[in-house]
Write a protein that holds these residues in place. Structure first.
Motif, PDB file in Angstrom:
ATOM      1  N   SER A  47      53.371 -67.026  48.095  1.00 43.35           N
ATOM      2  CA  SER A  47      53.482 -66.124  46.951  1.00 43.35           C
ATOM      3  C   SER A  47      53.947 -66.903  45.730  1.00 43.35           C
ATOM      4  N   MET A  48      53.489 -66.478  44.560  1.00 44.68           N
ATOM      5  CA  MET A  48      53.906 -67.086  43.297  1.00 44.68           C
ATOM      6  C   MET A  48      54.159 -66.013  42.253  1.00 44.68           C
ATOM      7  N   GLU A  49      55.145 -66.268  41.430  1.00 41.36           N
ATOM      8  CA  GLU A  49      55.416 -65.407  40.289  1.00 41.36           C
ATOM      9  C   GLU A  49      55.176 -66.223  39.023  1.00 41.36           C
ATOM     10  N   PHE A  50      54.365 -65.699  38.124  1.00 41.38           N
ATOM     11  CA  PHE A  50      53.984 -66.434  36.917  1.00 41.38           C
ATOM     12  C   PHE A  50      54.781 -65.954  35.703  1.00 41.38           C
ATOM     13  N   GLU A  51      55.011 -66.881  34.784  1.00 38.91           N
ATOM     14  CA  GLU A  51      55.588 -66.515  33.505  1.00 38.91           C
ATOM     15  C   GLU A  51      54.537 -65.764  32.686  1.00 38.91           C
ATOM     16  N   LYS A  52      54.959 -65.166  31.570  1.00 38.81           N
ATOM     17  CA  LYS A  52      54.008 -64.487  30.698  1.00 38.81           C
ATOM     18  C   LYS A  52      52.926 -65.460  30.249  1.00 38.81           C
ATOM     19  N   ASN A  53      51.712 -64.951  30.133  1.00 40.64           N
ATOM     20  CA  ASN A  53      50.550 -65.800  29.880  1.00 40.64           C
ATOM     21  C   ASN A  53      50.627 -66.585  28.575  1.00 40.64           C
ATOM     22  N   ASP A  54      51.389 -66.076  27.595  1.00 39.07           N
ATOM     23  CA  ASP A  54      51.459 -66.757  26.304  1.00 39.07           C
ATOM     24  C   ASP A  54      52.617 -67.756  26.211  1.00 39.07           C
ATOM     25  N   MET A  55      53.332 -67.940  27.302  1.00 39.53           N
ATOM     26  CA  MET A  55      54.445 -68.887  27.282  1.00 39.53           C
ATOM     27  C   MET A  55      53.909 -70.315  27.228  1.00 39.53           C
ATOM     28  N   THR A  56      54.459 -71.118  26.336  1.00 35.21           N
ATOM     29  CA  THR A  56      54.015 -72.503  26.190  1.00 35.21           C
ATOM     30  C   THR A  56      55.130 -73.462  26.596  1.00 35.21           C
ATOM     31  N   CYS A  57      54.773 -74.719  26.756  1.00 34.36           N
ATOM     32  CA  CYS A  57      55.725 -75.739  27.201  1.00 34.36           C
ATOM     33  C   CYS A  57      55.708 -76.916  26.228  1.00 34.36           C
ATOM     34  N   GLN A  58      56.867 -77.529  26.041  1.00 32.03           N
ATOM     35  CA  GLN A  58      56.981 -78.675  25.142  1.00 32.03           C
ATOM     36  C   GLN A  58      56.170 -79.879  25.593  1.00 32.03           C
ATOM     37  N   CYS A  59      55.805 -79.918  26.869  1.00 32.73           N
ATOM     38  CA  CYS A  59      55.101 -81.096  27.387  1.00 32.73           C
ATOM     39  C   CYS A  59      53.688 -81.216  26.822  1.00 32.73           C
ATOM     40  N   GLY A  60      53.138 -80.111  26.304  1.00 29.92           N
ATOM     41  CA  GLY A  60      51.813 -80.165  25.699  1.00 29.92           C
ATOM     42  C   GLY A  60      50.683 -79.740  26.607  1.00 29.92           C
TER      43      GLY A  60
END
Length: 451
Positions: free
Chosen positions: A329-342
């Motif tokens: 099972s996996m829980e995902f963050e909101k689809n529009d969440m971005t990360c500093q890694c690029g």
């Protein structure tokens, strides 16, 4: 088993040679032209925008489905009434039926698209009590190795060029060995393999001496084993004589407790990743601590009623996995969440379904469920459960069919004694079924020992 017998009777220097020869043959399968080209390809596509990644994902999906229908008798029948050519997006994948592990097990000969003799085999390890062997094409294998090495290279490690110390469930130390040498060297890929079956406080000084002499740049393998070593180092204020770039755990969940101690003791970051022996898409951790689901490696869907996932993998052309119910099972963050890694990839909030269970060897070492599980059940064994009530006794419950022969028990006995100690007593109980827990999960191992 014949190879294992020769290995066990050989002197250590020859065992190192055998490990290197075996490693060299594996290296030829894993690192070739496809591997090198795919590394360059990954470097290019991981700069794509989210829209470009999603477009590429759909292209790869259709390529996989069309190849599967052409070459797999099972899937051709399964999709007989579905117009694949009408698919316009990844969302149309939901029109296809779900495939379970039992469906794969029962129909594997009609599912695979290549001759077994020309494939690279991989087993799930049987942590549900039923093992599953899948068959990869050479291209599948080399692409998966490229993805894994691309992830590691992003954190500073170059496979083969740099030394790595691996803690996995391979039988590298014979049961009757007297020397305190719990590692073997695979020179073909610059890898020192350490046994996870002998990690006790009594043996810990030898492990640490071996690591200090070898001076690896990374550790990989079971986090439970790496944690136990870190814990001993911490309790005894031991100074290490090597510097690590990173630690790459596999197969087991990385708890907050494990991560904190391991990173503090080894003075480097732990970078987690998720895939599977069957060939699931990849999820891996970036330098900012976020887990990214790599859209270019496949599709991960959540079932509507839960966080349980279905996986479709673009590196399983030999044994196609399309909407495969893998059991995690996996829980995902909101689809529009971005990360500093690029990376413009979805972020995974939590990976569930992987738990840390273990048995004890007769010398008191903790042996992870992943290491205990059999890669292939003996003929006639439908499922099994291993129960430990004392440090020196194992009870194996077996559910069998008419193909089972009494001598098949000795396959279990030999494996258990290799993993848990030659002086481990093993008994069997033939049962009609092994019920699931109240949680609905099946337990491969039951440990009733209090230490």
């Amino acid at each position: 088993m014949k190879f294992q017998g020769i290995y066990d009777r050989s002197p250590i220097f020859f065992q190192n040679l055998m490990a290197t020869v075996y490693g060299y043959l594996a290296k030829k399968r894993r690192y070739g032209e496809t591997y090198n080209n795919y590394l360059k390809y990954l470097d290019r596509i991981h700069k794509y925008s989210r829209k470009e990644l999603e477009d590429l994902q759909f292209e790869e999906l259709m390529k996989l489905i069309r190849n599967t229908i052409e070459k797999s008798k099972f899937y051709r029948g399964l999709y007989n009434d579905i117009d694949i050519n009408s698919f316009e997006s990844v969302d149309d994948l939901k029109r296809l039926p779900i495939v379970t592990k039992e469906m794969l097990r029962q129909n594997i000969d009609d599912i695979i698209t290549i001759p077994k003799s020309k494939s690279n085999e991989s087993s799930t390890g049987g942590t549900t009590g039923k093992s599953l062997t899948v068959y990869f094409t050479t291209e599948d294998t080399q692409k998966r190795m490229a993805i894994l090495d691309y992830f590691k290279k992003a954190h500073g490690f170059e496979n083969i060029k740099m030394k790595r110390a691996t803690f996995s469930g391979k039988h590298i130390v014979p049961p009757n060995q007297k020397q305190n040498i719990f590692w073997r060297y695979n020179a073909s890929i610059n890898q020192m393999m350490y046994s996870v079956f002998h990690i006790t406080d009594e043996n810990m000084p030898f492990y640490i001496k071996g690591l200090n002499n070898y001076k690896p740049k990374v550790l990989d393998g079971y986090i439970t084993s790496i944690y136990d070593i870190a814990n001993y180092i911490d309790r005894n204020n031991i100074e290490l004589e090597f510097d690590l770039i990173a630690i790459f755990p596999t197969a087991e969940p990385v708890t907050v407790q494990y991560r904190e101690l391991v990173e503090r003791v080894f003075k480097c970051k732990v970078y987690d990743q998720y895939a599977s022996s069957e060939g699931a898409p990849f999820v891996y951790e970036c330098k900012f601590g976020n887990l990214h689901y790599d859209l270019t490696t496949g599709i991960i869907e959540n079932l509507e009623e839960s966080n349980e996932i279905l996986v479709t993998s673009f590196t399983t052309y030999g044994t196609p996995l399309i909407r495969y119910k893998i059991g995690d099972s996996m829980e995902f963050e909101k689809n529009d969440m971005t990360c500093q890694c690029g990376l413009h990839m979805p972020i995974v909030k939590n990976i569930e379904g992987r738990s840390i269970n273990y048995l004890y060897s007769t010398n008191g070492a903790k042996i992870s469920e992943v290491a205990v599980a059999f890669n292939a059940n003996p003929d006639g064994v439908i499922k099994y459960q291993i129960i430990q009530n004392t440090l020196t006794h194992i009870l194996v419950k077996l559910v069998i069919d008419n193909n089972f022969k009494n001598e098949n028990k000795y396959i279990f006995v030999d494996e258990i004694k290799h993993k848990l100690g030659r002086d481990m007593e093993v008994d069997f109980d033939l049962v009609d079924d092994i019920p699931r827990e109240k949680s609905g999960k099946y337990r491969l191992i039951v440990n009733n020992v209090i230490m």
